[in-house]
Structures are given as structure tokens and as C-alpha cells.
Write a protein that holds these residues in place. Structure first.
Motif, PDB file in Angstrom:
ATOM      1  N   SER A 242       0.858  -1.180   0.000  1.00  0.00           N
ATOM      2  CA  SER A 242       0.000   0.000   0.000  1.00  0.00           C
ATOM      3  C   SER A 242       0.893   1.228   0.000  1.00  0.00           C
ATOM      4  CB  SER A 242      -0.923   0.007   1.225  1.00  0.00           C
ATOM      5  OG  SER A 242      -0.164   0.001   2.427  1.00  0.00           O
ATOM      6  N   LEU A 243       0.348   2.316  -0.534  1.00  0.00           N
ATOM      7  CA  LEU A 243       1.114   3.553  -0.667  1.00  0.00           C
ATOM      8  C   LEU A 243       0.328   4.694  -0.054  1.00  0.00           C
ATOM      9  CD1 LEU A 243       3.736   4.729  -1.970  1.00  0.00           C
ATOM     10  CD2 LEU A 243       2.366   5.237  -3.992  1.00  0.00           C
ATOM     11  N   ASN A 244       0.981   5.478   0.786  1.00  0.00           N
ATOM     12  CA  ASN A 244       0.346   6.638   1.400  1.00  0.00           C
ATOM     13  C   ASN A 244      -0.198   7.559   0.298  1.00  0.00           C
ATOM     14  OD1 ASN A 244      -0.033   9.271   2.564  1.00  0.00           O
ATOM     15  ND2 ASN A 244       1.261   8.656   4.282  1.00  0.00           N
ATOM     16  N   PRO A 245      -1.487   7.953   0.366  1.00  0.00           N
ATOM     17  CA  PRO A 245      -2.062   8.830  -0.667  1.00  0.00           C
ATOM     18  C   PRO A 245      -1.284  10.127  -0.853  1.00  0.00           C
ATOM     19  CG  PRO A 245      -3.780   7.932   0.744  1.00  0.00           C
ATOM     20  CD  PRO A 245      -2.478   7.549   1.372  1.00  0.00           C
ATOM     21  N   LYS A 246      -0.715  10.647   0.228  1.00  0.00           N
ATOM     22  CA  LYS A 246       0.066  11.880   0.101  1.00  0.00           C
ATOM     23  C   LYS A 246       1.326  11.645  -0.733  1.00  0.00           C
ATOM     24  CE  LYS A 246      -1.412  14.195   4.371  1.00  0.00           C
ATOM     25  NZ  LYS A 246      -2.490  13.260   4.715  1.00  0.00           N
ATOM     26  N   VAL A 247       1.918  10.467  -0.593  1.00  0.00           N
ATOM     27  CA  VAL A 247       3.092  10.132  -1.392  1.00  0.00           C
ATOM     28  C   VAL A 247       2.707  10.015  -2.862  1.00  0.00           C
ATOM     29  CG1 VAL A 247       4.861   8.380  -1.840  1.00  0.00           C
ATOM     30  CG2 VAL A 247       4.270   8.997   0.519  1.00  0.00           C
ATOM     31  N   ARG A 248       1.523   9.470  -3.129  1.00  0.00           N
ATOM     32  CA  ARG A 248       1.042   9.342  -4.504  1.00  0.00           C
ATOM     33  C   ARG A 248       1.005  10.712  -5.190  1.00  0.00           C
ATOM     34  NH1 ARG A 248      -2.076   5.290  -6.801  1.00  0.00           N
ATOM     35  NH2 ARG A 248      -2.332   4.353  -4.737  1.00  0.00           N
ATOM     36  N   HIS A 249       0.567  11.714  -4.462  1.00  0.00           N
ATOM     37  CA  HIS A 249       0.501  13.070  -5.027  1.00  0.00           C
ATOM     38  C   HIS A 249       1.886  13.698  -5.106  1.00  0.00           C
ATOM     39  CE1 HIS A 249      -3.831  13.614  -5.471  1.00  0.00           C
ATOM     40  NE2 HIS A 249      -3.962  12.876  -4.370  1.00  0.00           N
ATOM     41  N   LEU A 250       2.734  13.408  -4.131  1.00  0.00           N
ATOM     42  CA  LEU A 250       4.094  13.958  -4.140  1.00  0.00           C
ATOM     43  C   LEU A 250       4.881  13.447  -5.340  1.00  0.00           C
ATOM     44  CD1 LEU A 250       6.393  15.510  -2.618  1.00  0.00           C
ATOM     45  CD2 LEU A 250       6.924  13.337  -1.495  1.00  0.00           C
ATOM     46  N   VAL A 251       4.809  12.163  -5.588  1.00  0.00           N
ATOM     47  CA  VAL A 251       5.564  11.548  -6.680  1.00  0.00           C
ATOM     48  C   VAL A 251       4.919  11.851  -8.029  1.00  0.00           C
ATOM     49  CG1 VAL A 251       6.286   9.302  -7.616  1.00  0.00           C
ATOM     50  CG2 VAL A 251       6.466   9.746  -5.174  1.00  0.00           C
ATOM     51  N   GLY A 252       3.628  12.075  -8.005  1.00  0.00           N
ATOM     52  CA  GLY A 252       2.890  12.292  -9.250  1.00  0.00           C
ATOM     53  C   GLY A 252       1.882  11.178  -9.420  1.00  0.00           C
ATOM     54  N   LYS A 253       0.613  11.506  -9.183  1.00  0.00           N
ATOM     55  CA  LYS A 253      -0.427  10.491  -9.209  1.00  0.00           C
ATOM     56  C   LYS A 253      -0.405   9.695 -10.507  1.00  0.00           C
ATOM     57  CE  LYS A 253      -5.389  10.231  -8.143  1.00  0.00           C
ATOM     58  NZ  LYS A 253      -5.914   9.677  -9.402  1.00  0.00           N
ATOM     59  N   GLU A 254      -0.153  10.387 -11.630  1.00  0.00           N
ATOM     60  CA  GLU A 254      -0.165   9.710 -12.920  1.00  0.00           C
ATOM     61  C   GLU A 254       0.956   8.681 -13.049  1.00  0.00           C
ATOM     62  OE1 GLU A 254       2.449  13.295 -13.136  1.00  0.00           O
ATOM     63  OE2 GLU A 254       0.465  12.824 -12.327  1.00  0.00           O
ATOM     64  N   ASN A 255       2.070   8.915 -12.336  1.00  0.00           N
ATOM     65  CA  ASN A 255       3.198   7.985 -12.407  1.00  0.00           C
ATOM     66  C   ASN A 255       2.896   6.661 -11.707  1.00  0.00           C
ATOM     67  OD1 ASN A 255       5.101   9.712 -13.780  1.00  0.00           O
ATOM     68  ND2 ASN A 255       5.161  10.912 -11.901  1.00  0.00           N
ATOM     69  N   ILE A 256       1.966   6.696 -10.764  1.00  0.00           N
ATOM     70  CA  ILE A 256       1.575   5.481 -10.048  1.00  0.00           C
ATOM     71  C   ILE A 256       0.364   4.826 -10.708  1.00  0.00           C
ATOM     72  CG2 ILE A 256       0.835   4.529  -7.838  1.00  0.00           C
ATOM     73  CD1 ILE A 256       3.711   5.579  -7.846  1.00  0.00           C
ATOM     74  N   ASP A 257      -0.628   5.647 -11.063  1.00  0.00           N
ATOM     75  CA  ASP A 257      -1.890   5.103 -11.566  1.00  0.00           C
ATOM     76  C   ASP A 257      -1.745   4.402 -12.909  1.00  0.00           C
ATOM     77  OD1 ASP A 257      -3.032   6.085  -9.321  1.00  0.00           O
ATOM     78  OD2 ASP A 257      -4.019   7.807 -10.263  1.00  0.00           O
ATOM     79  N   GLU A 258      -0.718   4.760 -13.690  1.00  0.00           N
ATOM     80  CA  GLU A 258      -0.551   4.138 -15.004  1.00  0.00           C
ATOM     81  C   GLU A 258       0.228   2.823 -14.954  1.00  0.00           C
ATOM     82  OE1 GLU A 258       0.946   6.832 -17.922  1.00  0.00           O
ATOM     83  OE2 GLU A 258      -0.684   8.279 -17.651  1.00  0.00           O
TER      84      GLU A 258
END
Length: 443
Positions: free
Chosen positions: A388-404
């Protein structure tokens, strides 16, 4: 068993097509010069201005960064490539329409790219990433053994290849020509291959595209590894020549070595005798001016030496018969060998100065802290373990970089690699500032 009969072919080795797409637009530049230009103007290359070569976070403007180092290596590499290009042309080995200038451009582009994936704080950053994963074995549980070794043996060379081949953090790389991509493969094997030290040129994420490039170029396949592209030896020689000379020069600038060190060590190269008037004249120069003269002479002589070693070992290079870690400098009996000896003699002084040691300890702490904050959490109560990944980290790294990232069996590897991409792209200053913010010391 490694074949002694296979031989690489320049017609394949100098392939100018690109892995992804090929522009049909007319351009006065050669495809290889376009690679040089793409690299020079890239964001990843620009960030090298604030990445450590040897001495972290240095305020002395005369000290090299990864950017100035890469530019100097590219200059020497271009000369090496053109000299070998003229040799190939002289012996009718250079296929039409390739020119000696094109050979220089290929090596120059690979030299510009050779450190483009290095993490902040240089080799200390690499060590920090490796050590963090070694001390967090729970992360390894969600990865297959071959993927796990990418992080346990993390290497900036592989990140450079990843950055160039468009599968990294920004998803759109520079799509280099096959020849340049192949030349960049300094260690053409994966992380799990044991070549004698933890060096490798591609992660599992790039394994398929690297194999495609190697097949197109006709690099000899030994099963677990490929033979080096012949021009890789020139890229490596340019790097070896530059960092051994420049690291010494920087050390005299910082007072780690005596300011007369280069004159005293290389007087024979300058054909100087300490009793002669010319030696006294050199000694009377400002040490920076004197070091510049010595540096130029050393680079010139080392370049000629490396070219001669390449020519002498030409058949073995083309047949992939050298050992995996053999280099032109290591095979030299001339000035390159002398440079290597001098460098080894003072290496401990260079890498263990008090300031460098203190800053590198801090750098390793900073990268460790960042990894602590952004890395996935692993739930080992489930089979297989779930991340699992902290939602704040998802935004920090770039949501698109994780979601794709495809949610298949390689999902955990893809997410972890995306986070390592993020850290590798940081400059020293950004990593330091982000660490301060994570500690609540600024915003």
C-alpha cells in the motif's frame, strides 16, 4: 561456452534507427548529433549541475559537478571516437555513409548520458539506496529474486539506461539511436549476473528493450550477458581519463593534496627535470594555471594511449573475447597505466577527507529518511504480501506515475521502481531540502 568465432559487424553496430519511432523529417544533423542535442537540452542532464561528482554540496565554484564532468568526458569521448573512426576508414572498415565524425558523435552522446541517472550525492547515494533495501527485507518479499536484486544492487548506470530509454519516471525518454543506446551499456548484463562487482547496466524493467537493442546491433550473446559494443570501451576510457585527472585537480583545489602535487607527480610526462629552468618556470605559475597545462597534456597523451590500446586489442574487442570488466585503461602499459597507479595511490585521501566523510554520512541519512517516508508498506499477513502507498506520497511523486502502472504480477515492482526513479532524479540540494521538510524543519 563462449564462442571464439563470432564477430561483431560495424554495419549493425552503427544502426541509426530508434527503438520507439523514427522521424522522417529532413534534418541537416546526423541522427547521432540529434542524440547529442536531445541529451544536452534534457531536464535530466540539466539537473546534473547540482549533483555530486566527488565532493558533495561544495561552494567552491572550481570543483566539478556531474554536469561539468559529463561535458568534459563527452569532449574526450568525441576525440576518441573520431580517432578510431579515422582508423576504421583507413582500413576500409567503416561502412558507408558513416563518417569518422559520426563515430565521434555516437561516443559523445553516450558520454553525455553516462551519468544522467545517477542519484543525488554520487556513489554515496547509490550506497544509501542499496543499504536501505538491504535493511528492509520486508519490501523484498513482494518481489521476485531477479527483480529484488535491482534494488539490493542498485546502480546509477542502469538508471541512466532507464532514463534514456523512456521507461522511467517521466515515461517519455530520449528515444536514442540503437548505436548510442548500445554504446551506453557499460555493463551489458542484469543485476543478478555476477561479474565480480555490483555493476550492471539494466534493470528488469528494461530487459526486453535492451535485448531488442542488442539483437539489432548484433552484440554477441553469451546467455547471461552480452559482449560490450566496441565503442563502449571508448566511452569508458573517456570517463576513466577525465575523472582520474580531474579528481586529482579538485583535490589540490580543496587542499586535500598539496598544490604542487600534479607538477611533482607528472614532471616526467611534461619532460621536466627539477634542476631545469623550465621546471622552475612552471613552478612559478599560479597552481590553477599550472594544473590546467598539466591536465591538457595528460588528457592528450592518455587519449592517444587509449586509441592505441583499442587498435592493439581490436580483434578481441570485435569478438567479445575480453573479460567482462576489462577496460582500455586497465589494459594499458602507457600513460593510462601511470594515471591509474597515481590515482590508486591517493584514492584513500580523496574519498576519506573529513568534510567529505561528514557530508556523505549526512547524505546517506537524508536518502534513508526520504525512503522511510515515501516507500510502500507491506502487509505480510496476506499471501502473497500486499503493498500500500500513502495517498500523500502518490501526489508527491505524481499520481499519474503510479496510476498508469499495470495492476498485474509486476505491480509491486513497478511502484517501488517509480519511487526509486523519483529519488534518483533529485539533485543534492532538493534531496537535502526535502529531508529538512520531512523532519519538520522548514517549508
Amino acid at each position: 561456452m563462449e564462442s571464439e568465432t563470432r564477430r561483431m559487424d560495424w554495419k549493425k553496430l552503427l544502426d541509426a534507427t530508434r527503438p520507439d519511432w523514427n522521424s522522417k523529417e529532413a534534418d541537416l544533423r546526423s541522427p547521432f548529433q540529434r542524440d547529442v542535442d536531445r541529451l544536452t537540452f534534457s531536464d535530466a542532464f540539466r539537473r546534473l549541475a547540482r549533483k555530486t561528482q566527488v565532493h558533495p554540496l561544495n561552494e567552491n565554484d572550481h570543483i566539478h559537478s556531474r554536469l561539468t564532468h559529463s561535458l568534459e568526458v563527452a569532449t574526450v569521448g568525441k576525440s576518441l571516437g573520431e580517432l578510431i573512426g579515422h582508423h576504421l576508414k583507413k582500413h576500409a572498415l567503416l561502412p558507408a555513409p558513416i563518417s569518422p565524425t559520426n563515430i565521434g558523435e555516437i561516443v559523445q552522446a553516450a558520454c553525455l548520458a553516462h551519468d544522467i541517472g545517477n542519484p543525488p550525492f554520487g556513489h554515496s547515494g547509490e550506497e544509501a539506496i542499496k543499504e536501505w533495501f538491504k535493511s528492509h527485507r520486508d519490501i523484498a518479499q513482494v518481489l521476485a529474486p531477479e527483480a529484488r536484486s535491482d534494488f539490493l544492487k542498485f546502480d546509477g548506470n542502469a538508471m541512466s539506461v532507464r532514463t534514456l530509454l523512456s521507461t522511467g519516471f517521466y515515461r517519455q525518454g530520449m528515444n536514442p539511436t540503437m548505436a548510442v543506446a548500445g554504446t551506453l551499456l557499460k555493463y551489458p548484463w542484469p543485476s543478478w549476473y555476477n561479474a565480480g562487482k555490483d555493476k550492471f547496466s539494466y534493470f528488469q524493467s528494461e530487459a526486453n528493450v535492451v535485448r531488442s537493442i542488442a539483437d539489432t546491433l548484433g552484440l554477441i550473446d553469451f546467455g547471461d550477458r552480452f559482449a560490450r559494443h566496441p565503442l563502449t570501451f571508448l566511452m569508458e576510457a573517456a570517463d576513466d581519463i577525465c575523472y582520474r585527472i580531474i579528481d586529482i585537480e579538485d583535490a589540490t583545489e580543496l587542499g586535500i593534496l598539496n598544490r604542487d602535487f600534479m607538477l611533482e607527480q607528472f614532471a616526467d610526462t611534461l619532460e621536466l627535470n627539477s634542476s631545469e629552468e623550465r621546471y622552475a618556470r612552471y613552478k612559478g605559475y599560479h597552481f590553477r594555471q599550472r594544473n590546467s597545462i598539466i591536465r591538457a597534456k595528460l588528457i592528450g597523451q592518455a587519449t592517444d594511449d587509449a586509441v592505441q590500446v583499442f587498435i592493439d586489442r581490436y580483434d578481441a574487442i570485435m569478438e567479445g573475447a575480453l573479460k567482462p570488466l576489462d577496460s582500455l585503461m586497465g589494459l594499458s602499459n602507457g600513460i593510462c597505466k601511470s594515471l591509474y597507479g597515481v590515482y590508486k595511490g591517493i584514492e584513500n585521501d580523496l574519498f576519506n577527507s573529513r568534510r567529505k566523510a561528514v557530508l556523505e554520512l549526512g547524505a546517506q541519512t537524508a536518502i534513508g529518511l526520504i525512503l522511510d517516508q515515501i516507500m510502500v508498506a507491506v502487509d505480510t499477513t496476506e499471501t502473497p504480501p500486499r503493498i500500500s502507498l500513502n495517498p500523500k506520497v502518490r501526489h508527491l511523486v505524481g499520481k499519474e506515475n503510479i496510476d498508469e502502472i499495470p495492476k498485474d504480477s509486476g505491480y509491486a515492482y513497478g511502484v517501488i521502481m517509480a519511487l526509486v526513479d523519483y529519488i534518483s532524479g533529485m539533485t543534492d540540494h532538493y534531496a537535502t531540502e526535502l529531508c529538512r521538510k520531512f523532519l519538520g524543519l522548514g517549508y
